[in-house]
Design a protein around this motif. Sequence first.
Motif, PDB file in Angstrom:
ATOM      1  N   CYS A 117     -51.108 -17.727  17.007  1.00 19.78           N
ATOM      2  CA  CYS A 117     -49.631 -17.717  17.205  1.00 19.78           C
ATOM      3  C   CYS A 117     -49.188 -19.046  16.693  1.00 19.78           C
ATOM      4  O   CYS A 117     -48.532 -19.123  15.917  1.00 19.78           O
ATOM      5  N   LEU A 118     -49.872 -20.203  17.051  1.00 15.41           N
ATOM      6  CA  LEU A 118     -49.657 -21.448  16.556  1.00 15.41           C
ATOM      7  C   LEU A 118     -49.928 -21.395  15.011  1.00 15.41           C
ATOM      8  O   LEU A 118     -49.108 -22.005  14.258  1.00 15.41           O
ATOM      9  N   LYS A 119     -51.044 -20.783  14.605  1.00 22.00           N
ATOM     10  CA  LYS A 119     -51.278 -20.938  13.125  1.00 22.00           C
ATOM     11  C   LYS A 119     -50.160 -20.048  12.269  1.00 22.00           C
ATOM     12  O   LYS A 119     -50.022 -20.535  11.186  1.00 22.00           O
ATOM     13  N   GLU A 120     -49.667 -19.121  12.989  1.00 26.34           N
ATOM     14  CA  GLU A 120     -48.594 -18.444  12.193  1.00 26.34           C
ATOM     15  C   GLU A 120     -47.445 -18.936  12.370  1.00 26.34           C
ATOM     16  O   GLU A 120     -46.292 -18.355  12.265  1.00 26.34           O
ATOM     17  N   ASP A 121     -47.304 -20.002  12.979  1.00 24.30           N
ATOM     18  CA  ASP A 121     -45.962 -20.649  13.361  1.00 24.30           C
ATOM     19  C   ASP A 121     -44.813 -20.010  14.068  1.00 24.30           C
ATOM     20  O   ASP A 121     -43.799 -19.800  14.206  1.00 24.30           O
ATOM     21  N   ALA A 123     -44.928 -20.510  17.791  1.00 22.24           N
ATOM     22  CA  ALA A 123     -45.118 -21.161  19.054  1.00 22.24           C
ATOM     23  C   ALA A 123     -44.376 -20.606  20.140  1.00 22.24           C
ATOM     24  O   ALA A 123     -45.055 -20.833  21.430  1.00 22.24           O
ATOM     25  N   ASP A 124     -43.539 -20.112  20.114  1.00 16.49           N
ATOM     26  CA  ASP A 124     -42.700 -19.440  21.537  1.00 16.49           C
ATOM     27  C   ASP A 124     -43.653 -18.237  21.889  1.00 16.49           C
ATOM     28  O   ASP A 124     -43.730 -18.011  22.827  1.00 16.49           O
ATOM     29  N   VAL A 130     -50.425 -19.727  26.756  1.00 16.38           N
ATOM     30  CA  VAL A 130     -50.964 -21.203  27.183  1.00 16.38           C
ATOM     31  C   VAL A 130     -50.407 -21.559  28.610  1.00 16.38           C
ATOM     32  O   VAL A 130     -50.993 -22.173  29.311  1.00 16.38           O
ATOM     33  N   GLU A 131     -49.179 -20.934  29.191  1.00 16.42           N
ATOM     34  CA  GLU A 131     -48.932 -21.100  30.362  1.00 16.42           C
ATOM     35  C   GLU A 131     -50.045 -20.563  31.301  1.00 16.42           C
ATOM     36  O   GLU A 131     -50.166 -21.164  32.279  1.00 16.42           O
ATOM     37  N   LYS A 153     -44.462 -27.944  18.588  1.00 16.35           N
ATOM     38  CA  LYS A 153     -43.942 -26.991  17.724  1.00 16.35           C
ATOM     39  C   LYS A 153     -42.743 -26.316  18.409  1.00 16.35           C
ATOM     40  O   LYS A 153     -42.185 -25.586  17.589  1.00 16.35           O
ATOM     41  N   THR A 154     -42.272 -26.467  19.496  1.00 17.20           N
ATOM     42  CA  THR A 154     -41.322 -26.022  20.084  1.00 17.20           C
ATOM     43  C   THR A 154     -40.097 -27.072  20.380  1.00 17.20           C
ATOM     44  O   THR A 154     -39.229 -26.888  21.109  1.00 17.20           O
TER      45      THR A 154
END
Length: 400
Positions: A117-121, A123-124, A130-131, A153-154
Motif C-alpha cells: 500500500c505504501l509503495k502504491e501511495d 497510505a490510508d 500497521v495498527e 505519508k498521511t
Amino acid sequence: MTANARSAFEEGLALEKSGELDKALVSYLRAQEMSPQDSEIAYRTAAALMQAGYLEEAQSQLRRIVFTEPENLDARASLGNCQLLIGDLENAAQNFKDVLDRSPDNRNALFGYATVCLKEDRADAAAESVEKLTTLMPNSPAVLTLQAETQAKTGHGAAAIATFRKALKADPMQHGALLGLAEVLLKRKRYDEVIECTIRANEIVPTDPLALELLSDALGGKGELQDALLAAEAALKLRPSSQSCLVRLSILNRKRGEHVRALDYALKAHDLGMKAHDPLNAIGAALAALKHAEEARSVLTGLRAGKGLDPQVRNAAVKLVSANVAGPSHDDAASRDAGNGALPESGRVPVQNQVEDTLTKGNARGEEMPKARKPDETAAIASGDGHASKVLGLQRRDLT
C-alpha cells in the motif's frame, strides 16, 4: 521424505543456521531431487533461494506449493513477499489479502500488505494493517519504521519523526528508519540532521544510492554545491539509469554556472522517460541560462500543453552540448573516489528471506545489511577549499 533426503535436508538446516547459506542451498536442492513432492523441502528451498536473491526461482517454487496446497498460508505469504521484492505489486497484494482473509493476524501478510500500500501511495489503506502490527509487535524496529513511514505519508510529520527515532533507539542500525527520518527532516529543511542520518545509512548499506541522493539534496540546501555534486555523482554511479539523479545533477550544475553540463544531464534524464516533467523543466531552465530564450520557451510551452520536447529543439540542444563539451567541474580523481563502492553481485538481488525475517531482524526495507564500515575505511576525496567536512562515507580532507 526418504532417509537420504532427510539427511541432506537436515544438513541444509545446520548449514543455514551456521550462516553458510550457499552450501545450505546446495543441500536443500539435493534433498529436493531425492523427494521432489515433499512440500517441507520445497518450502525451505524456496526460502533459501529468496534469501540468496534468486527471486524468480523462489517464486516458481512457491507457486508450485500454493497450487498443490492452497491452504498453506506460510507459502502463500512468502509468495506475496517474493512478488513484492520483484515488483509485482498487484499479485503480491492479492496473496497477502488471501492470507489475511483466513488469518487476520498473520504478521508476515500484514507487514507485506502495508508495504505494498505504501509503495502504491495508498497510505490510508496501509494504516489498518500497521495498527494491527503495532498491537502485535509494539517494540519491533521494523514495524515502528513502517508505522513512521505511514505517518509521514498521511501528513503527520512530527509523529513520524518521533516514531523513526523510537525505531532507531531500539535498533541504531535500522537502515530504513534512517532514510525515512532523513526524508522527513529534508522536507523541514533540517539539513544538518539529514546529513547525519544519511552518513549513518551509507555506512550500513554503502550500495544504496538513496542515502547519497538525500545527502546531495541536504548539501545543496545548505549551499554546499560542490559537495552536493560529489554526492549526486556517487549516487549516479550506483544507479546509472536514475532519472532523478540526472535531474539533480542538471540542477546542481546550473546553479554552479555550468550550463552546458546542466543541459547534457537534463537531456540524458529526458531520454530515460520522455513524458516526465522534471527533465523537461531542467532542459528549459538550462536553455534559458544559456540565453537560448526561444528554445526554452518552446520547451516550457510544450510541457504545459503536454506535447513533450519538440524534435527540432532537442536536436539544437544536442548540437549545443556537442559543440561545447564541458570538462568536469572538479578533479576527475575526486569524482572516481566519490563513486567507489561495492556493487551487488551480478545475477543476484540481496534480500532477506521473507517479511517474517525482516520483522525479526529489524530491516523494514528488505536490504542486505552489511557490517558498518570503520571510519578509516572510507575513501579520501581531495579538496582545496580549506575545510574538512565528512560527506557520507567520503572523507574530505584539507590537503593544503
